[in-house]
Design an enzyme around this catalytic site. Sequence first.
Site, PDB file in Angstrom:
ATOM      1  N   ARG B 298      -7.542  33.758  18.029  1.00 20.11           N
ATOM      2  CA  ARG B 298      -8.086  32.884  19.082  1.00 20.11           C
ATOM      3  C   ARG B 298      -8.444  33.685  20.328  1.00 20.11           C
ATOM      4  NH1 ARG B 298      -4.654  27.173  18.171  1.00 20.11           N
ATOM      5  NH2 ARG B 298      -6.003  26.572  16.422  1.00 20.11           N
ATOM      6  N   TYR B 424     -15.159  27.715  15.770  1.00 23.76           N
ATOM      7  CA  TYR B 424     -14.212  28.246  14.781  1.00 23.76           C
ATOM      8  C   TYR B 424     -12.883  28.685  15.400  1.00 23.76           C
ATOM      9  CZ  TYR B 424     -16.614  32.939  15.240  1.00 23.76           C
ATOM     10  OH  TYR B 424     -17.187  34.097  15.649  1.00 23.76           O
ATOM     11  N   GLU B 425     -11.928  28.962  14.531  1.00 23.11           N
ATOM     12  CA  GLU B 425     -10.531  29.260  14.944  1.00 23.11           C
ATOM     13  C   GLU B 425      -9.924  28.115  15.755  1.00 23.11           C
ATOM     14  OE1 GLU B 425      -8.816  31.594  13.775  1.00 23.11           O
ATOM     15  OE2 GLU B 425     -10.436  32.729  12.901  1.00 23.11           O
ATOM     16  N   GLY B 426     -10.232  26.898  15.374  1.00 20.48           N
ATOM     17  CA  GLY B 426      -9.765  25.738  16.127  1.00 20.48           C
ATOM     18  C   GLY B 426     -10.818  25.393  17.168  1.00 20.48           C
ATOM     19  N   GLN B 431      -8.177  23.273  21.062  1.00 22.50           N
ATOM     20  CA  GLN B 431      -7.512  24.109  22.070  1.00 22.50           C
ATOM     21  C   GLN B 431      -7.005  23.232  23.225  1.00 22.50           C
ATOM     22  OE1 GLN B 431      -7.093  27.275  21.229  1.00 22.50           O
ATOM     23  NE2 GLN B 431      -8.409  26.886  19.438  1.00 22.50           N
TER      24      GLN B 431
END
Lengths: 570, 570
Positions: B298, B424-426, B431
Amino acid sequence: MLAYTPPTIEQRFVLDHVVRIDELAGHNAFSDATADLVDAIVEGAGAFALAEYAPLNRIGDMVGAVWNDGTVTMPAGFREAYRALVDNGWGTIVGPKDAGGQGLPFTLGTIVLEDLGTANMAFTLCNMLTAGAVEALAVHGSEELQTTYLPKLVSGEWTGTMNLTEPQAGSDVGALRSTAKPVGDGSWLIAGTKIFITFGEHDLTENIVHLVLARTPDAPPGTKGISLFLVPKLRPDAQGAFTEPNDVRCVSIEHKLGIHASPTCVLSFGDNGDCRGWLVGPELGGMRAMFTMMNNARLNVGLQGIQIGERATQEAISYARDRIQGQPIIEHPDVRRMLLRMKSLTQAARSLVYAAAGEVDRAHLGVEGAKARVDLLTPLAKAYGTDAGCEIASLGVQVHGGMGFIEETGAAQHYRDIRIAPIYEGTNGIQAADLVGRKLTGDGGAALKALIDEVRAEAAGEVHLMALVDAVAVATDWLLTTEVNDRLAGSYPFLDMVSVMTCGWLMARQGRVAAEMLKSGSGDPAFLKAKTVTTRYYLDYLVPEALGKAAAATAGSSLLYELTIEELAA
Amino acid sequence: MLAYTPPTIEQRFVLDHVVRIDELAGHNAFSDATADLVDAIVEGAGAFALAEYAPLNRIGDMVGAVWNDGTVTMPAGFREAYRALVDNGWGTIVGPKDAGGQGLPFTLGTIVLEDLGTANMAFTLCNMLTAGAVEALAVHGSEELQTTYLPKLVSGEWTGTMNLTEPQAGSDVGALRSTAKPVGDGSWLIAGTKIFITFGEHDLTENIVHLVLARTPDAPPGTKGISLFLVPKLRPDAQGAFTEPNDVRCVSIEHKLGIHASPTCVLSFGDNGDCRGWLVGPELGGMRAMFTMMNNARLNVGLQGIQIGERATQEAISYARDRIQGQPIIEHPDVRRMLLRMKSLTQAARSLVYAAAGEVDRAHLGVEGAKARVDLLTPLAKAYGTDAGCEIASLGVQVHGGMGFIEETGAAQHYRDIRIAPIYEGTNGIQAADLVGRKLTGDGGAALKALIDEVRAEAAGEVHLMALVDAVAVATDWLLTTEVNDRLAGSYPFLDMVSVMTCGWLMARQGRVAAEMLKSGSGDPAFLKAKTVTTRYYLDYLVPEALGKAAAATAGSSLLYELTIEELAA
């Protein structure tokens, strides 16, 4: 292709309560715009666009316009859809009656363009440019030119283009170098290269009517030396038949981020010394004629933000209902926030652009103050409308998650397509400069202060909106007394504030009307309830954000120039 | 390709005054990070990236990774550039010493990734994913797995991937269905389909090490039933040589908006019932292992905003100096505004991400409060860094005017490439949920309040920043006492406020240091003067905008749910 529904109820609502279309129809000039006709146009244009233009949106993006040795071929289906548009008379709404047009309000032309562009933004540029050419010819063209060209442009049998930009002359139009020399028979020999010419070449119609800015012999430098010429792709032969190629060549088309179905052409005029043009308006009157084209074009570009905003919002809502992550993602608060923001911004931008369009019609009727109002609203509608379109399209990608980044979904196409809108027809920075320059200082702030007063009178009880009005008033006074670079330094945040103030005002009014109608039981309850929420969202969420721009609007230019260019690059 | 210069002076400045790298190097574990070595890495990584990765950025976009019958071929030049990276040891900075790594601070690995990504964001994803696999294996892998796989991953001879997403399981990882069945010899039979697998297949290296989330027999539903497996593309034969294909197939790659040089794969595991995997960490411990990978990932995604921000800013400044419209457009106030905003935002995001990276290193050293701080800063760095990257790239397009919409300029590629980063990556929405959930209520607001206190102590005299700190404090108290949907409804604007507060704090500090150094005559004067202006710009222009989000952060969720889904779609 994802489904969408033409937003007919919303369009009609804004026509009624923002534009007050019935009041327009009360004037003799627009007496044809009866309630039934307005309904027929709103319903008909949406249905036509959905049926004919929408199915071509994705192929237009994937295949795009293709250049080959001077010709440009549109993707399969475009010729037929365009033919259907002409046959159904959808190009004729606004055009003058004596040229085959219906002479209806500009606002109704706006509705038609919106619907076409929601279905297919890139394709609709062809209609937009033709509308601009009609306007310029109708206002500035000689009777002969009007007789010869207007009917074909109004019907759409031929299309029009706007030729301003040259490689060295973008925002600085005065730097253009194309030339026009009198032949002696009333025609002129045109020579030069133009770039970024939208639909400058295509195979939709037999002929294309180029409106070209050029310099006549001994013309003064800069914008004062510019004249406008009509340069057809095919020119009339001795019998008046349009059979002779006119030495205009499409040298190439651009490879662009978006709007792939709109060929962006490099046009070369007079390579063989045989390109004929005819003056539109007086010699050296080019800038005035150009502004006629351009002002309406600016509103129409602002409208593109709404086109993409509407489509992206509907698609995002539809995706969020269907996409399950634990629960349908539409149930997640932050997804709701994004969807409501998209919907609210789209409606706000729509009310701003429609309001401006309504003032175009009132100015046409000679209503007092209307011309000043439309002049003021035009940079707002163009810049705020297109910035909103970009933000909405980006939120649309976000709501789709990983699928939003995959081209097949369509969300990415909207994001790419709309990105041109803050750039062309005068970058949004130029709109901001226009606002704090000509539109603000040009009349000592009178038009803006009139707007401020009107908003204030209707904003009672709206805490954030009142605070914004006050902040705009303070900034206005400051901008009017400071020097030019300070004004320009604050122009963009100021434009944002004035735009949101105006939208807040129109949204507040719509919210009130919707609440009253809900109470009295008239109208579509789901639509009206949604309207009360989108307007409330705008006033409570978007309006406060605009207040955050006040510091930048009045900060002056000194910090911007504290660094030398070398230091800025360090 | 437009020119850019690796921002070595700026990187070193932030390392010194935000990260305080000298303090890190004072610890035994990082004693190798001498000032000379830090200089060598900052200079060397920038030069390497410029020479080897940057020239491939455009071909990577135009040609992209090509899938054919299960294989993926990278564009010409990529194999050689990747080989040069391995040969020069640029993958080994952070890796454990006993696996051939240099065991240097994570922050220095951040510098290397930033440089590579500024040169070529899409290509660098390969390095990013490998770094994540190294981290997961180093923390959770058995000694045998570490011995077998870590040296090859650390050197970069093999690359790593992260396999979470399935068609029905995106943000909701717990919904995944891939399975793992014990074979009896310590290996497991893996079966299932994974989507969105970055560099899941390519021809850069012989082998690829997939880290795959799957369910073991009788595992409980949801995230508690997930385990992590190492699944190599080639598995060891009886002699331990990696020669046997492991029944993993790349079924297709996605057609994406950007990062075309990063193959986004659909991977099918065990189509022929013969895909072997090995447990990483304990059975059912998959989520914990995944978070190890993901937290650093992240930060690295937040870093991508800076990569694109730096490149887009430099290119825009360069274009604005050369482009004449009357005068060089860099002389226009609104163009200055855009350039200064781009530069200021890039530097602010950099200081936030570096600060978080520094806390990763301090947490590794066991410094008190560091773990809580990095946990808090991670969602900010990811979301704010990537949102900033998108805004900067869009401003870059705008500064280029019409040329920005033409693909040849390169500005449009940045705009397309960076758009994945908020997803992406959450997603950034996740977040924000993480911030107001685990990170805020998880410790009753302790970590955030500690940050607020620290900012307040350094913010004296900064009027806007102090106002923002106060607003964040008020919102924090409100969020801590309200119910979950209200918290989530305000999460995104709250994340913005906290991010800008943190950046404002770090920018204020940098501005003070730069002013002091200018006065004392140390350092590069052009850089330092620019730093005083970019930090001032951030504090006076960007910080007030964040204040405009306060209303939305504490508005609660009721308006978001006032409409039924049907009404929202109306």
